[in-house]
Structures are given as structure tokens and as C-alpha cells.
Design a protein around this motif. Structure first.
Motif, mmCIF file in Angstrom:
data_model
loop_
_atom_site.group_PDB
_atom_site.id
_atom_site.type_symbol
_atom_site.label_atom_id
_atom_site.label_comp_id
_atom_site.label_asym_id
_atom_site.label_seq_id
_atom_site.Cartn_x
_atom_site.Cartn_y
_atom_site.Cartn_z
ATOM 1 N N LEU B 119 0.836 -1.203 0.000
ATOM 2 C CA LEU B 119 0.000 0.000 0.000
ATOM 3 C C LEU B 119 0.868 1.248 0.000
ATOM 4 C CD1 LEU B 119 -2.808 -0.897 2.553
ATOM 5 C CD2 LEU B 119 -3.114 -0.388 0.147
ATOM 6 N N LEU B 120 1.972 1.213 0.722
ATOM 7 C CA LEU B 120 2.860 2.374 0.787
ATOM 8 C C LEU B 120 3.666 2.529 -0.500
ATOM 9 C CD1 LEU B 120 4.223 1.926 4.400
ATOM 10 C CD2 LEU B 120 3.089 3.983 3.599
ATOM 11 N N ARG B 372 1.014 7.968 7.536
ATOM 12 C CA ARG B 372 -0.190 7.807 6.730
ATOM 13 C C ARG B 372 0.073 6.838 5.581
ATOM 14 N NH1 ARG B 372 -0.400 12.382 8.945
ATOM 15 N NH2 ARG B 372 -2.348 13.135 9.830
ATOM 16 N N PRO B 374 -1.349 5.668 1.830
ATOM 17 C CA PRO B 374 -2.281 6.087 0.780
ATOM 18 C C PRO B 374 -3.484 5.142 0.670
ATOM 19 C CG PRO B 374 -0.023 6.096 -0.020
ATOM 20 C CD PRO B 374 0.013 5.486 1.326
ATOM 21 N N ALA B 375 -4.640 5.708 0.334
ATOM 22 C CA ALA B 375 -5.871 4.917 0.299
ATOM 23 C C ALA B 375 -5.790 3.834 -0.760
ATOM 24 C CB ALA B 375 -7.055 5.831 0.042
ATOM 25 N N GLY B 376 -6.463 2.729 -0.497
ATOM 26 C CA GLY B 376 -6.502 1.613 -1.431
ATOM 27 C C GLY B 376 -6.509 0.306 -0.681
ATOM 28 N N GLN B 377 -6.455 -0.774 -1.416
ATOM 29 C CA GLN B 377 -6.415 -2.073 -0.757
ATOM 30 C C GLN B 377 -5.349 -2.947 -1.387
ATOM 31 O OE1 GLN B 377 -9.941 -4.454 -1.248
ATOM 32 N NE2 GLN B 377 -10.448 -3.514 -3.209
ATOM 33 N N ALA B 378 -4.830 -3.863 -0.608
ATOM 34 C CA ALA B 378 -3.776 -4.753 -1.087
ATOM 35 C C ALA B 378 -3.964 -6.117 -0.458
ATOM 36 C CB ALA B 378 -2.396 -4.201 -0.721
ATOM 37 N N VAL B 394 -6.901 -2.738 3.978
ATOM 38 C CA VAL B 394 -7.530 -1.591 3.333
ATOM 39 C C VAL B 394 -7.138 -0.338 4.098
ATOM 40 C CG1 VAL B 394 -9.701 -0.562 2.587
ATOM 41 C CG2 VAL B 394 -9.488 -3.034 2.697
ATOM 42 N N ASP B 396 -7.740 3.981 4.327
ATOM 43 C CA ASP B 396 -8.531 5.121 3.856
ATOM 44 C C ASP B 396 -7.652 6.363 3.806
ATOM 45 O OD1 ASP B 396 -8.189 5.608 6.523
ATOM 46 O OD2 ASP B 396 -10.223 6.332 6.871
ATOM 47 N N GLY B 397 -6.367 6.176 3.842
ATOM 48 C CA GLY B 397 -5.453 7.307 3.773
ATOM 49 C C GLY B 397 -5.045 7.832 5.133
ATOM 50 N N THR B 399 -3.918 7.274 9.491
ATOM 51 C CA THR B 399 -2.814 6.708 10.252
ATOM 52 C C THR B 399 -3.183 5.369 10.879
ATOM 53 O OG1 THR B 399 -3.560 7.917 12.193
ATOM 54 C CG2 THR B 399 -1.880 8.960 10.838
ATOM 55 N N PRO B 401 -5.192 1.474 10.186
ATOM 56 C CA PRO B 401 -5.767 0.591 9.167
ATOM 57 C C PRO B 401 -7.285 0.759 9.124
ATOM 58 C CG PRO B 401 -4.262 -0.613 10.607
ATOM 59 C CD PRO B 401 -4.470 0.727 11.227
ATOM 60 N N TYR B 402 -7.839 0.792 7.923
ATOM 61 C CA TYR B 402 -9.298 0.902 7.818
ATOM 62 C C TYR B 402 -9.939 -0.472 7.993
ATOM 63 C CZ TYR B 402 -13.806 2.592 6.211
ATOM 64 O OH TYR B 402 -15.118 2.937 6.149
#
Lengths: 204, 445
Positions: B119-120, B372, B374-378, B394, B396-397, B399, B401-402
Motif C-alpha cells: 500500500l505504501l 499515513r 495512501p488509500a486503497g487495498q492490497a 484496506v 482510507d489514507g 494513520t 488501518p481501515y
């Protein structure tokens, strides 16, 4: 934009809110084997443009957003024609701010024959959380769907026995949803009180 | 139905007579059940049962000693780890995931960190030394996990000696873990961007000696079990599951490899630089408990081979960084061993408290707020001792985890219990479950 608001907190938390950009739809060429997968799926499944809402390539992973009612058809084609023999389960994600499609179900697929991975994503609304079950396609999804039902309240239609799996049978609510409180109590130690994790300062 | 038996009281329900057995005189129970003229008996095995690997509950429907139906009851060890992670920062997440499958903590941490790194977008920035350390620790962990699988598996089938040998050898690994991470389990050693700290002085020697010792010691269990006629009668042809069954049930790991399928993510989808090591994928073609046992036995040697190659590489890379160079992600403090145990390194404390105010601010920001993502999923998948361990993460951008979801091989593979044991004898379900090697911490999370 800057500066403390409300509590007058001067501890370094400035209330700076960064704009969140979620990855959008991708354009061809997708790169890697993703073009091959989508081409083959389009060829094997004529209703592709109707069933697949969007294709997202992000961080080297292909996500096909599938309409809930077409999911089983797409899954059968992926399994039988595109050789995605294995589904690594399903996991839910709750996005309360996405009105009308709050609940997402994510299915990572694996093809051992071609050594490929893709991901299917289905989104449904909180008020009508129904997704057809994939147990008849991949029997191993049985427990994963029960877990997703347990944690998110997504109802998998056609599942042979959709009951709670991790939480007790008479549990109220679905714990992984964002509107479900974490719980916890303040803990006092040597005069100082630590609030429960959900009440601690969170940085956006 | 003559007198009241305090050890096997019975009561009538709509489903038939229910007996609660907590010990005592077995003969009176047999007599009483015999009096009911009922062929079909439903037995509840667990969740507190020594042969169910923790708190697994099996509901067995029996006709005589033949199992006609099995249902697994799980959830007794559900701790809400996935929910709790959402209220901690990304680095603190490792502390939670390490407690999921408690026999392979380093695999959990690595899967999680690989997903966060994806994700990073720093997958390729992780220093080579950190990757080699991760591989070495994971292979050591594979040995300690297989040791528990073999030892408890044998114990459940009535062989006590193998367990003593297995736990003796596991101790060798745990001592190495304790030396490197300070802890024997639940280390939170692998962090997003690298590992928590470099190897301490004397680690190479200790690992080399450990490998030598284990290679010699593994022969004890091999001599005891391989070819042992009692062991083979209890395991050969038991818990049969072929490739088609594995595929549709999503089974991976030793169970899949016991069908002859050489599917090992370390080979087919390498991560952490596994493509740079020489090792073989061990398979069997018997689809049974004995095949899975042989696979685990032979994987021990492959792990030792990888560990030796890791130590060679680490000696060449001595002094290289073990954390990503980006100071906005890398944990600021490095631990050091002092007179009173592991703690913040004194050099670092001197720097932030005495010389550099910016370092203090940086340390404070990163430790309290975190970084932080970046938003997205992996989705990152690795080959844990039990199969494909996948971390779906997942962001959401923010600090925190969403959503973090672990595709646990134990959870998934346990679904094969009915397919492996229905139609078999009740004593063989213990062997079948042991060959899946479920860890309830991972199943229930």
C-alpha cells in the motif's frame, strides 16, 4: 485549515485534514497479465460490459467490480474457462460514507494453472445487503461467507447454512461494521487514567 | 435407568436422550445408552478436549464407531483482533496480528507488513538485509511450528516420545528467537519497512550451532516414526483428501502438497527474495495423514538449508540497514540491550533529549501519530506452515488501518474435516484434524 478547534488541544494535533483519493477506474492497457485476463473474460462471457461495473488496477493488483446479481455467472466463467480454480475466501469492508453501496465483499481468486491472482469486489447497500452465495462454485467459501455474514451482516443468498460462526448464535449486531462500537473501559493505573482505545485521539 | 448416576445424568429432549459425561464410571453410561436401543449417537467432542488442538468443538454423529457426520464448532477463541487493529496505528498492527496464529507469529507479521508495504509502494525499498532476516526468521518459525504439529499430532495418537523430542528441538528455535527479538513468541519483530532491530552480537554463531544441533536431533523423531508399523497403521490411508477436494475447498499447504501438487508460494510466487535460495518443494502422493507427516518432516531439512543460506548472506551484508531509508516511515528508535534488558538505545535517547530538537519532534510525531498510508487495498499472500496466509489490508489514507482481514489457512483448512473423516472411524478423526494442523488462535482470530 490549521489550528486547534473545539477542545483547544495544543499537543500537536492541528486538525489538518488531508483529502483522500481512492483509486479510480483504470484504462487499457492494464499491463501484465491483466489484459489477458479481461480479454479472455470478455470472450468467454458476452455480458461482460453489463456485469463488470469497473476495472481497477492498483498496486499491481486487478480488481473487477461485479454487479451482485451477475456474480455467480462471472464466478463460473472464471473458474471453468479462465482456470481460477481457487477462491481464497471473502472478506467484507464497511464504507458507511458510500451511500447506497456501504457494504463491500472482496473475493481474492487464485489460478494455480496460470499462476495468476485477481480480485472480485461486490458492493451492496446497507438496507438490502444481499449477495448470491458462491458456495456452489467454490465449496471452500462456506465458512468465509458465514464469517462475513457474522461480522458485517451481508446475507449470502443460497448459502447452505448461513449462521454465525465466530460470535455466539444469539449475538446482537455485526462487530466489524464501523457503527459497531469497540467497547472498553477506562483503566486507571497509579493515578493516571487511560481511556479505551476508541476514545483516544485519532489523527486523520 | 436404575439409579441416578452423578457422572452421567440423563434428561429427555425432543431430539432424544441427552447424557452429560464428565468422568466417572464409563460402564454405567454404556449400559444406559445400550438400554435406549438407539444406533445413532451424537457425541460432542470439545471444546475442552486434549485432542482438538485448543478449543475446537467437533459434533460427531456416530453409528457404532463409524462417523456419519461431523460438524465443527469454532469461535471459542475469537478475540476481535481484526476490529482492534482499526483503533491502533499501522505499526501497532504488527503487535496484534502476531497474536493470531500463535505458532507462526513471524509469518503473520510478515504477511501484514508485506501488505502495508504494498500500500505504501515501498516493496522494493525494503533493505536486502531486512528481507534476509525475515526469511531466516520465518524458516526458523516454520521449524518450531512443524515441531508442535508433529509432537502434538503424535501425542494425540498415543505416542509420547515424539512430543518430547519435538519440544526439545522447538526450544532450540525459541532460544534463537529470544536472543534476536527478546521474546519467544508474539514478537512484533517484523515492522512495516523492515525489522525492528538488527541481529545481536553472536547471533550468527548461535544460529549455526542451532542448525547443526537440530539437523542431528531431527533424526530422533525420524527414527521413531518413519516406517514405524503402529504409526503407519494409524496414519496411512486416513484423512484422505485428493486434489479436486483440496481445490474446491481452497486447501493449501502440506495438505495440498500431500496430493502431489507442488504448490508452494515460496517457489511459485516468491516474496522477500525467496527466489534467491536453493530449496526443494516437498510433496507426497498419498493424500493421507502419513503423506502430510512426511512432508512436514522433510520440510524441516529444507528450512535448515534456507537458514544456512540466510546466515551466509547476512554475514556478507553485516552492518547494512534493516529498516527502510524513508525517515517518515521507519520507526525512529532502535532497541539496544542494556544492563536491565532491552530498551530504547541510549544513543538515540541522547540524540533526542540532548542534541537535536528536530529529532525529538520527529520521534514524537511518528510514535504518537504514526505514518499515513495512501488509500486503497492490497492482498499479500505468503506460505505459512499451514498454507496460504493472506493479508487483505484496506487503507482510507489515515494513520490507522481501515480494515485488516487475514485469510487464515487454519480457518479455511478446517473445513476439510468432514470430507476427511466422514465414513471413517471415530479414532481417526483425531489423526485427520492433527494432519490439518489447525491453530485455533488463527481460526478464530
Amino acid at each position: 485549515m490549521f489550528g486547534p478547534k473545539g477542545t483547544g488541544d495544543t499537543s500537536g494535533y492541528g486538525g489538518l485534514v488531508a483529502k483522500v483519493v481512492t483509486p479510480g477506474s483504470s484504462e487499457r492497457p492494464y499491463g501484465g497479465y491483466f489484459d489477458e485476463v479481461t480479454d479472455n473474460l470478455e470472450r468467454a462471457y458476452p455480458e461482460f460490459s453489463d456485469a463488470i461495473e469497473r476495472v481497477v488496477i492498483d498496486r499491481g493488483e486487478l480488481t473487477l467490480h461485479v454487479k451482485a446479481e451477475k456474480l455467480v455467472d462471472v464466478a463460473f466463467v472464471l473458474r471453468d474457462s479462465l482456470k481460477f480454480e481457487m477462491c481464497m475466501g471473502v472478506n467484507g469492508v464497511h464504507y458507511p460514507e458510500q451511500t447506497g453501496r456501504e457494504l463491500h465483499a472482496v473475493y481474492p481468486l487464485l489460478s494455480m494453472t496460470k499462476n495468476q491472482r485477481i480480485r472480485l469486489e461486490v458492493s451492496v447497500s446497507d438496507s438490502n445487503p444481499h449477495i448470491p452465495s458462491l458456495v456452489e462454485v467454490w465449496a471452500g467459501n462456506n465458512w468465509h461467507e458465514r464469517e462475513t455474514f457474522d461480522m458485517f451482516g451481508i446475507i449470502f443468498d443460497g448459502h447452505p447454512g448461513l449462521t454465525r460462526i465466530l460470535m455466539p448464535d444469539d449475538w446482537k449486531g455485526h462487530p466489524q461494521r464501523k457503527d459497531y462500537a469497540l467497547g472498553g473501559i477506562p483503566v486507571e493505573y497509579k493515578g493516571a487514567t487511560t481511556p479505551p482505545p476508541s476514545d483516544r485521539r485519532s489523527y486523520k | 435407568m436404575t439409579t441416578f448416576d452423578p457422572y452421567a445424568p440423563s434428561r429427555d429432549t425432543t431430539e432424544g436422550k441427552v447424557f452429560s459425561v464428565t468422568g466417572g464410571d464409563w460402564d454405567s453410561l454404556v449400559q444406559e445408552i445400550g438400554a435406549t436401543k438407539e444406533e445413532r449417537v451424537v457425541v460432542n467432542m470439545g471444546p475442552q478436549h486434549p485432542s482438538t488442538h485448543g478449543v475446537l468443538r467437533l459434533v460427531l454423529e456416530l453409528e457404532g464407531e463409524t462417523i456419519t457426520e461431523v460438524r465443527c464448532g469454532i469461535g471459542y477463541l475469537h478475540t476481535g483482533i481484526e476490529k482492534n487493529i482499526e483503533f491502533r496505528n499501522w505499526t501497532q498492527g504488527t503487535t496484534f496480528v502476531t497474536r493470531m496464529d500463535y505458532l507462526s507469529p513471524l509469518h503473520n507479521e510478515t504477511a501484514y507488513c508485506l501488505a502495508v508495504e504494498k500500500l505504501l509502494g515501498i516493496t522494493n525499498d525494503v533493505p536486502e538485509r531486512a528481507s534476509v532476516i525475515r526469511v531466516m526468521m520465518m524458516e526458523l518459525n516454520r521449524i518450531s511450528s512443524h515441531m508442535v504439529a508433529l509432537g502434538t499430532g503424535a501425542l494425540e495418537l498415543g505416542a509420547m516420545g515424539p512430543m518430547f523430542f519435538a519440544f526439545r528441538d522447538r526450544e532450540t528455535v525459541l532460544e534463537i528467537f529470544e536472543m534476536i527479538t527478546g521474546l519467544r513468541m508474539n514478537m512484533a519483530y517484523v515492522r512495516p519497512g523492515g525489522v525492528q532491530q538488527d541481529l545481536p552480537e553472536g547471533a550468527y554463531t548461535k544460529i549455526r550451532e542451532g542448525v547443526k544441533l537440530m539437523r542431528k536431533n531431527f533424526k530422533d523423531n525420524a527414527t521413531l516414526l518413519i516406517g514405524n508399523s503402529i504409526w503407519m497403521k494409524r496414519t496411512q490411508g486416513i484423512g484422505y483428501l485428493d486434489l479436486a477436494g483440496c481445490t474446491t475447498l481452497g486447501i493449501t499447504g502440506p495438505v495440498l502438497r500431500s496430493t502431489g501438487m507442488p504448490w508452494d508460494l515460496r517457489k511459485v510466487q516468491p516474496y522477500c527474495g525467496y527466489e534467491n535460495y536453493n530449496f526443494d518443494v516437498v510433496t507426497a502422493d498419498t493424500c493421507d495423514v502419513y503423506g502430510r507427516f512426511l512432508i512436514r518432516m522433510n520440510e524441516l531439512e529444507q528450512s535448515l538449508r534456507i537458514i544456512e543460506q540466510c546466515v551466509d548472506k547476512l554475514e556478507k551484508l553485516h552492518g547494512a540497514p534493516v529498516m527502510v531509508a524513508d525517515k517518515k516511515i521507519a520507526w525512529p528508535a532502535q532497541l539496544a540491550l542494556g544492563g536491565d534488558g532491552l530498551g530504547n538505545s541510549l544513543d538515540h535517547i541522547r540524540e533526542i533529549m540532548g542534541t537535536s530538537m528536530e529529532s525529538l519532534i520527529h520521534h514524537f510525531k511518528l510514535v504518537t501519530e504514526g505514518f499515513r498510508v495512501p488509500a486503497g487495498q492490497a492482498y499479500a499472500a505468503i506460505e505459512s506452515p499451514r498454507g496460504e496466509l493472506g493479508a487483505s489490508v484496506v487503507s482510507d489514507g489515515g494513520t490507522r488501518p481501515y480494515r485488516v482481514h487475514f485469510r487464515e489457512p487454519s480457518f479455511n483448512n478446517l473445513q476439510a474435516t468432514p470430507a476427511m473423516s466422514e465414513g471413517g472411524m471415530v479414532a481417526d478423526i483425531v489423526a485427520a484434524v492433527a494432519s490439518i494442523d489447525p491453530v485455533m488462535g488463527g481460526v478464530d482470530r
